[in-house]
Motif scaffolding. Sequence first.
Motif, PDB file in Angstrom:
ATOM      1  N   LEU A 277       0.807  -1.311  -0.004  1.00 25.69           N
ATOM      2  CA  LEU A 277      -0.035  -0.071   0.157  1.00 25.69           C
ATOM      3  C   LEU A 277       0.727   1.124   0.199  1.00 25.69           C
ATOM      4  N   THR A 278       0.352   2.261  -0.965  1.00 25.15           N
ATOM      5  CA  THR A 278       1.280   3.434  -0.848  1.00 25.15           C
ATOM      6  C   THR A 278       0.223   4.878  -0.504  1.00 25.15           C
ATOM      7  N   GLY A 279       0.537   5.663  -0.066  1.00 22.25           N
ATOM      8  CA  GLY A 279      -0.348   6.824   0.151  1.00 22.25           C
ATOM      9  C   GLY A 279       0.549   7.835  -0.543  1.00 22.25           C
TER      10      GLY A 279
ATOM     11  N   LYS B 173       0.320  12.160  -0.736  1.00 20.51           N
ATOM     12  CA  LYS B 173      -0.312  13.456  -0.398  1.00 20.51           C
ATOM     13  C   LYS B 173      -0.266  14.373  -1.681  1.00 20.51           C
TER      14      LYS B 173
ATOM     15  N   PHE C 194      -3.148   5.527  -3.024  1.00 16.36           N
ATOM     16  CA  PHE C 194      -4.400   6.421  -2.990  1.00 16.36           C
ATOM     17  C   PHE C 194      -3.721   7.725  -2.767  1.00 16.36           C
TER      18      PHE C 194
ATOM     19  N   ALA D 184      -3.929  10.991  -0.532  1.00 14.61           N
ATOM     20  CA  ALA D 184      -4.361  10.987   0.737  1.00 14.61           C
ATOM     21  C   ALA D 184      -4.755  12.392   1.058  1.00 14.61           C
TER      22      ALA D 184
ATOM     23  N   HIS E 205      -5.526  13.735   4.772  1.00 17.69           N
ATOM     24  CA  HIS E 205      -4.479  14.099   5.509  1.00 17.69           C
ATOM     25  C   HIS E 205      -4.105  15.575   4.856  1.00 17.69           C
TER      26      HIS E 205
ATOM     27  N   TYR F  15      -2.683  12.957  12.957  1.00 14.14           N
ATOM     28  CA  TYR F  15      -2.045  12.590  11.668  1.00 14.14           C
ATOM     29  C   TYR F  15      -1.518  11.027  11.473  1.00 14.14           C
TER      30      TYR F  15
ATOM     31  N   MET G 285      -3.270   7.677   9.320  1.00 16.69           N
ATOM     32  CA  MET G 285      -2.374   6.803   8.404  1.00 16.69           C
ATOM     33  C   MET G 285      -2.237   5.608   8.861  1.00 16.69           C
TER      34      MET G 285
ATOM     35  N   ASP H 163      -5.208   4.243   7.301  1.00 14.98           N
ATOM     36  CA  ASP H 163      -4.988   3.920   5.955  1.00 14.98           C
ATOM     37  C   ASP H 163      -4.417   2.534   5.661  1.00 14.98           C
ATOM     38  N   ILE H 164      -3.409   2.315   6.272  1.00 15.26           N
ATOM     39  CA  ILE H 164      -2.779   1.052   6.413  1.00 15.26           C
ATOM     40  C   ILE H 164      -3.423  -0.241   6.858  1.00 15.26           C
TER      41      ILE H 164
ATOM     42  N   VAL I 190       4.506  -1.122   3.055  1.00 17.15           N
ATOM     43  CA  VAL I 190       4.318   0.160   2.753  1.00 17.15           C
ATOM     44  C   VAL I 190       5.442   0.807   2.379  1.00 17.15           C
TER      45      VAL I 190
ATOM     46  N   VAL J 111       7.604   3.773   1.586  1.00 13.96           N
ATOM     47  CA  VAL J 111       7.458   5.185   2.173  1.00 13.96           C
ATOM     48  C   VAL J 111       8.920   5.944   2.041  1.00 13.96           C
TER      49      VAL J 111
ATOM     50  N   GLN K 174       8.648   9.070   6.862  1.00 17.97           N
ATOM     51  CA  GLN K 174       7.431   8.387   7.053  1.00 17.97           C
ATOM     52  C   GLN K 174       7.410   7.059   7.877  1.00 17.97           C
TER      53      GLN K 174
HETATM   54  N1  TRP Z   1       1.927  10.638   5.191  1.00 18.98           N
HETATM   55  C1  TRP Z   1       2.273  10.320   3.951  1.00 18.98           C
HETATM   56  C2  TRP Z   1       3.471  11.414   3.597  1.00 18.98           C
HETATM   57  O1  TRP Z   1       3.463  12.278   3.942  1.00 18.98           O
HETATM   58  C3  TRP Z   1       1.202  10.045   2.980  1.00 18.98           C
HETATM   59  C4  TRP Z   1       0.376   9.056   3.539  1.00 18.98           C
HETATM   60  C5  TRP Z   1      -0.854   9.049   3.974  1.00 18.98           C
HETATM   61  C6  TRP Z   1       0.713   7.415   3.543  1.00 18.98           C
HETATM   62  N2  TRP Z   1      -1.377   7.747   4.439  1.00 18.98           N
HETATM   63  C7  TRP Z   1      -0.372   6.767   4.106  1.00 18.98           C
HETATM   64  C8  TRP Z   1       1.712   6.662   2.908  1.00 18.98           C
HETATM   65  C9  TRP Z   1      -0.533   5.602   4.206  1.00 18.98           C
HETATM   66  C10 TRP Z   1       1.613   5.469   3.424  1.00 18.98           C
HETATM   67  C11 TRP Z   1       0.596   4.823   3.910  1.00 18.98           C
HETATM   68  O2  TRP Z   1       4.115  11.119   2.546  1.00 18.98           O
END
Ligand code: TRP
Length: 346
Positions: A11-13, A15, A49, A51, A54, A144, A148, A151-152, A160, A162, A166
């Motif tokens: 999983l990758t988030g 911003k 996704f 975020a 966030h 925050y 997060m 999300d995970i 994950v 990052v 992170q």
């Molecule tokens: N906080 C991450 C960033 O600043 C973005 C993010 C939000 C994220 N939710 C996540 C990354 C869940 C990995 C998994 O880049």
Amino acid sequence: MQLQLQHKIVLTGVKPTGTLHIGNYYGAIKPAIDLGHAVLAQGGQHVMFIADYHAVNYLKDPVQMQECSERIACAYLACGVDPSKTIFYRQSDVPEVFEMTTLLTNFTPKGFMNKAHAYKAAVDKNLAKGEPQDAGINMGLYNYPILMAADILTYGSDYVPVGKDQVQHVEITADIAGAVNACYGQQILKIPQAITSDDTAIIPGTDGRKMSKSYGNVIPLIASAEEIRKAVMGIKTDCQDINAQKNPDEILLYQIARGVCPEAVVMEIKEGLTQGGMGYGTIKKMMAESIVKELAPIYDAYQGYKANYSKVEEMLQEGAKRARALARPVLDSFKAIVLNKSMKGK
Ligand code: TRP
């Protein structure tokens, strides 16, 4: 490290931000997409996704918020995310994540949040200015890491990918999941692991400092050939003689080339610098053309997605449906245990 990817969930988030640069691409976007392809090839799932919840923390202009989300969606698609395989969506379209957030707050020691780096940095800044420690800090920033974690954990993520900044958040996530499991004496939430790329992948900016929009020293990712050439031509050089034999590792041009050019071009530049005789202008031209060649298809694809944004929106909606289907059983089994009730048909 060789990752065991079979049937795993990666999983990758991301911003939503203003502009992406080539450092983001080689340091984060490309490795995440490559890892996504690898896990999909191993029968696993790739979840990615935007975020946006966030981002509310620092982006309160709705028009800018929408523009940034659109830009990120189009950019990631242009960089090779395949939404028919990767579950690609916007965080705000998956309510399960926010239900999970509320549950997780009850298992998160407040002290964890006090130690989270973004909050600590904000406090330090206030104290340095002689202001009350929490001046101007909202609960979105404070919580925050819990969002997060939601999300995970909502998708049962194994890995994950990052940036270094992170990693702490993923460790907090693992601790929260551990606290939940320990509380009920069973494995309810999967413990995730952060994946980071090594430091050598960091590409300096055109003035030698960290590549950052705020320094005005970036090579942009989504840019025309002209814009890319202009940025590369602006890379700072020293005034050593063209024929001097140089140590490539000490030359900014080479440090950048190493991160962004194909191996053959990197070797040619290395050779030219070591032997002497290859001018900085020549090297810049080689670099610019090799970057343009790599990025031109991304730029074109980006324009295509932007011009057809309603299609992108449909893809994101479809992604959100798939994300919810993955999230629901994880959340339901957690809820069922916490509340001692069956979630069937809910
Ligand atoms: N906080 C991450 C960033 O600043 C973005 C993010 C939000 C994220 N939710 C996540 C990354 C869940 C990995 C998994 O880049």
